[in-house]
Design an enzyme around this catalytic site. Structure first.
Site, PDB file in Angstrom:
ATOM      1  N   GLU B  42       0.840  -1.042  -0.106  1.00 14.81           N
ATOM      2  CA  GLU B  42       0.243   0.130  -0.054  1.00 14.81           C
ATOM      3  C   GLU B  42       0.979   1.436  -0.104  1.00 14.81           C
ATOM      4  O   GLU B  42       1.694   1.430   0.931  1.00 14.81           O
ATOM      5  CB  GLU B  42      -0.946  -0.032   1.143  1.00 14.81           C
ATOM      6  CG  GLU B  42      -1.966  -1.093   1.210  1.00 14.81           C
ATOM      7  CD  GLU B  42      -2.989  -0.895   2.274  1.00 14.81           C
ATOM      8  OE1 GLU B  42      -2.934  -0.242   3.423  1.00 14.81           O
ATOM      9  OE2 GLU B  42      -4.057  -1.849   2.444  1.00 14.81           O
ATOM     10  N   GLU B  53      -4.996   9.966   9.420  1.00 16.55           N
ATOM     11  CA  GLU B  53      -3.818   9.384  10.060  1.00 16.55           C
ATOM     12  C   GLU B  53      -3.336   9.966  11.332  1.00 16.55           C
ATOM     13  O   GLU B  53      -3.503  11.102  11.588  1.00 16.55           O
ATOM     14  CB  GLU B  53      -2.615   9.751   8.932  1.00 16.55           C
ATOM     15  CG  GLU B  53      -3.111   9.648   7.505  1.00 16.55           C
ATOM     16  CD  GLU B  53      -3.331   8.133   7.073  1.00 16.55           C
ATOM     17  OE1 GLU B  53      -2.935   7.166   7.861  1.00 16.55           O
ATOM     18  OE2 GLU B  53      -3.769   7.903   5.988  1.00 16.55           O
TER      19      GLU B  53
END
Lengths: 434, 275
Positions: B42, B53
């Site tokens: 990824e 995040e």
């Protein structure tokens, strides 16, 4: 409700959030419909009572004599600066904190730019006995110190955000991260008509009391509706708050080639004034827009949970925005406002930092009201476009300017504005000449 | 390169941000992941507002953006990688949406297909809004991977099941990305809820060690996704000014340990079922 049954305003709006947050916004939509729209458990009554007794509503609609003389029109001021906390922000903060309490949440988080929303949320949380954490960009903490102290005095934790340029955009991202980690017991009080559905619609509803009162008050005072309503626009909550109740007063915009000079009966122009900053040009190399004029210059995109107009580069990276006013310094704007501008119901205008600063001084001197720097943008529009106001105009005084004094004095001197002379003690100069 | 067959044995799916801390180093680190046993990579395409995040990956994104990573450079970066492992592009919807002309995400998907990308993970795109991207992925033969969270409701699970392909990303715990010291007990419960989905289940969020990897796979996952623990190595390399080779070696070793953990977990699972 108009235009927003599915969380969309035309092509804008929606729910673009990480999966972990989806249940929280679904839960919030259910609670919003149940308590706010359907009035379960007498929520609207309790909110109105608290807004009256704790908040000080209704706020006055004041005839501004000096400004009316200056612009040869009738200028009325909707005095949201007189609301508890000194800004319109309390309408929404109290609404959301009360809703969180009805939902059984036990922690409040918020983000703030100028500090006004953080202050209002901290006050509402203290008033309703909820613990509160407020995220604020480091840069904003520096330029809005009095509000940081006010939040702390009300028992809130103020957490600095150091990423990016340390302003509202970064603080929103950080608060979303907190929410994603603590979604089960925490409610995120978004401070404007931005974010995923149902926030834009719900915040507008909490703020629409501004326009609701103003509409009734102007009818009492003049027997009719105003020709125009002017409000400053960052995210757009005071803007939509002031505009919403006038939305159906001639939904069709006046045709541009109407040369008769006659205003259609009951037409109310809605004018959203953005921060033109130092320039409308974008410095793509540095990733900076030296303005916050999203409605005037932005492009469609997805940020902080909604599809809306954004300041972004050709790749879709969000540009840092700028305004001398921290409260307008945001790269996005509410999806409903973007839609109303696209469809012609709301006119977007912008004024630059210098004009806003001059307006700040002018209104303080002429009317004895020190407006927030945000609001000063709306006043600067009057000065630049007196012919666009019609016979009667309402300016939404979104907040008071005490928080901005340090910035205004420093910036006025640095920019060597005409108003700088007024900052010096005239007696000192006179002494020196003797 | 497609994702077919990738999960035939317990898979190790690492994540790094493309261009972190700069193009040359990043290329070496991504290739080190492949050498260490990655089955799918990824690869983050940095967006300026990465709301899903945690601080580790957010900092990596800032470094990569400062080093000049853009969507076009990202595609060239992928084309230049010397690896034999499928790459999944992980990014935020605004970048897909803005690419090319105003025809939604189609141009982006077309260019990604040309670069050999196998699919997408877009954390801020819910299944309900995914129509145009799903359509473009179908047109160009790419997979679209969705994240299932511990809080995902049954109704939404049904919607997501309809649009997910390639694999499903099972979020091990609430919150944002970031390495943790323990494995959440929310994982097993979430895995059970997607057990009958016709795609492999890869678990991510908070996996840091070989032991975590083993436990997660032994608990029923078909693969593990590891981001922050690897990004940490890159970050330390950048801050301590260590050589690319040294950092790449550490990335390779960490990858090998995590892959071994996944294999161990698969063995434990087989052993327990044959007891």
């Amino acid at each position: 409700m108009t235009d927003s049954h599915d969380g969309k305003f035309g092509r804008y709006g929606g729910q673009y959030v990480p999966e972990a947050l989806m249940p929280a916004i679904e839960e919030l939509r259910e609670a919003y419909e149940r308590y706010v729209l359907d009035g379960a458990d007498d929520f609207p009554t309790e909110l109105r009572d608290r807004l009256a007794d704790f908040g000080g509503r209704p706020t006055p609609l004041q005839y501004a004599e000096a400004l009316s003389d200056r612009y040869d029109t009738n200028v009325y001021l909707k005095r949201e600066d007189l609301l508890h906390g000194g800004a319109h922000k309390l309408n929404n903060a109290l609404g959301q904190v009360l809703l969180a309490k009805y939902m059984g949440k036990d922690r409040i988080i918020a983000e703030t730019g100028a500090g006004q929303h953080g202050t209002a949320t901290a006050m509402a949380a203290a008033h309703l006995g909820m613990p509160c954490e407020v995220y604020m960009g480091e840069t904003d903490m520096e330029r809005q110190r009095p509000n940081v102290q006010r939040m702390r005095l009300n028992g809130a934790t103020v957490t600095p955000v150091t990423t990016g340029r340390g302003t509202l955009k970064e603080a929103i991202s950080e608060t979303m991260r907190d929410w994603a980690s603590n979604v089960e017991d925490t409610h995120y009080v978004i401070g404007s008509i931005v974010g995923p559905d149902p926030f834009p619609e719900m915040v507008r509803d909490f703020q629409s009391i501004i326009g609701e009162e103003a509409r009734e008050q102007i009818r009492e005072k003049t027997g009719g509706l105003p020709d125009s309503v002017v409000a400053c626009a960052g995210g757009g909550s005071n803007t939509m708050g002031a505009f919403h109740e006038f939305r159906d007063d001639c939904a069709e915009p006046r045709s541009a080639d109407d040369s008769s000079g006659q205003r259609p009966r009951d037409h109310v122009d809605l004018i959203a004034v953005e921060a033109g900053g130092s320039s409308l040009e974008v410095d793509e190399e540095r990733g900076v827009a030296p303005n916050s004029a999203t409605l005037s210059t932005g492009d469609e995109g997805v940020l902080h949970g909604a599809r809306t107009k954004l300041l972004q580069d050709a790749d879709g990276q969000i540009l840092e925005s700028h305004s001398v006013s921290a409260g307008l310094d945001y790269s996005g704007v509410g999806p409903e406002l973007a839609h109303l501008v696209d469809t012609g119901r709301v006119q977007a205008a912008n004024v630059d930092d210098d004009d806003a600063l001059e307006a700040f001084h002018r209104v303080s001197r002429l009317e004895g009201i020190i407006p927030a720097l945000e609001t000063a943008h709306a006043f600067a529009y009057l000065e630049a476009h007196p012919d666009a106001l019609g016979e009667t105009t309402i300016v939404n005084v979104s907040g008071r300017g005490d928080k901005d004094l340090e910035t205004v004095i420093e910036q006025t001197r640095d920019r060597d504005l005409d108003a700088a002379a007024a900052l010096d003690d005239p007696t000192e100069g006179a002494e020196g000449e003797r | 390169m497609s994702l077919d067959g990738v999960f035939d044995e317990p898979a190790f799916v690492p994540y790094l941000v493309a261009g972190d801390p700069d193009r040359e180093s990043s290329k070496a680190y991504v290739e080190a992941l492949a050498e260490g046993g990655a089955d799918v990579i990824e690869l983050g395409l940095p967006f300026s507002e990465p709301i899903a995040e945690g601080p580790t990956i957010q900092s990596a994104i800032v470094r990569a953006l400062q080093a000049g990573m853009t969507p076009d450079r990202y595609f060239t970066f992928v084309e230049e990688l010397d690896i034999d492992v499928p790459v999944v592009c992980m990014t935020y919807y605004n970048l897909l949406y803005q690419y090319g002309d105003s025809d939604g995400p189609r141009s982006f998907v077309e260019r990604a297909a040309e670069a050999g990308i196998a699919g997408f993970v877009v954390p801020d795109l819910p299944a309900e809004e995914a129509g145009p991207l799903r359509e473009a992925c179908d047109e160009f033969g790419l997979d679209l991977i969705f994240i299932v969270a511990p809080t995902t409701t049954d109704d939404r699970l049904a919607t997501m099941r309809e649009v997910t392909s390639g694999y499903v990303y099972v979020q091990a715990r609430l919150g944002v990305t970031g390495a943790r010291d323990d494995v959440s007990d929310q994982t097993g419960a979430t895995l059970a809820r997607v057990a009958d989905w016709p795609v492999p289940k890869a678990v991510g969020f908070g996996i840091k060690t070989r032991e975590h990897a083993r436990d997660i796979v032994a608990g029923g996952a078909d693969g593990i996704i590891v981001g922050s623990a690897l990004v940490d190595i890159v970050a330390r390399g950048a801050s301590e000014d260590r050589s690319i080779d040294t950092v790449a070696q550490e990335v390779r070793e960490k990858a090998a340990a995590l892959k071994a953990g996944a294999i161990d977990g698969g063995r434990d699972r087989v052993d327990s079922t044959t007891d």
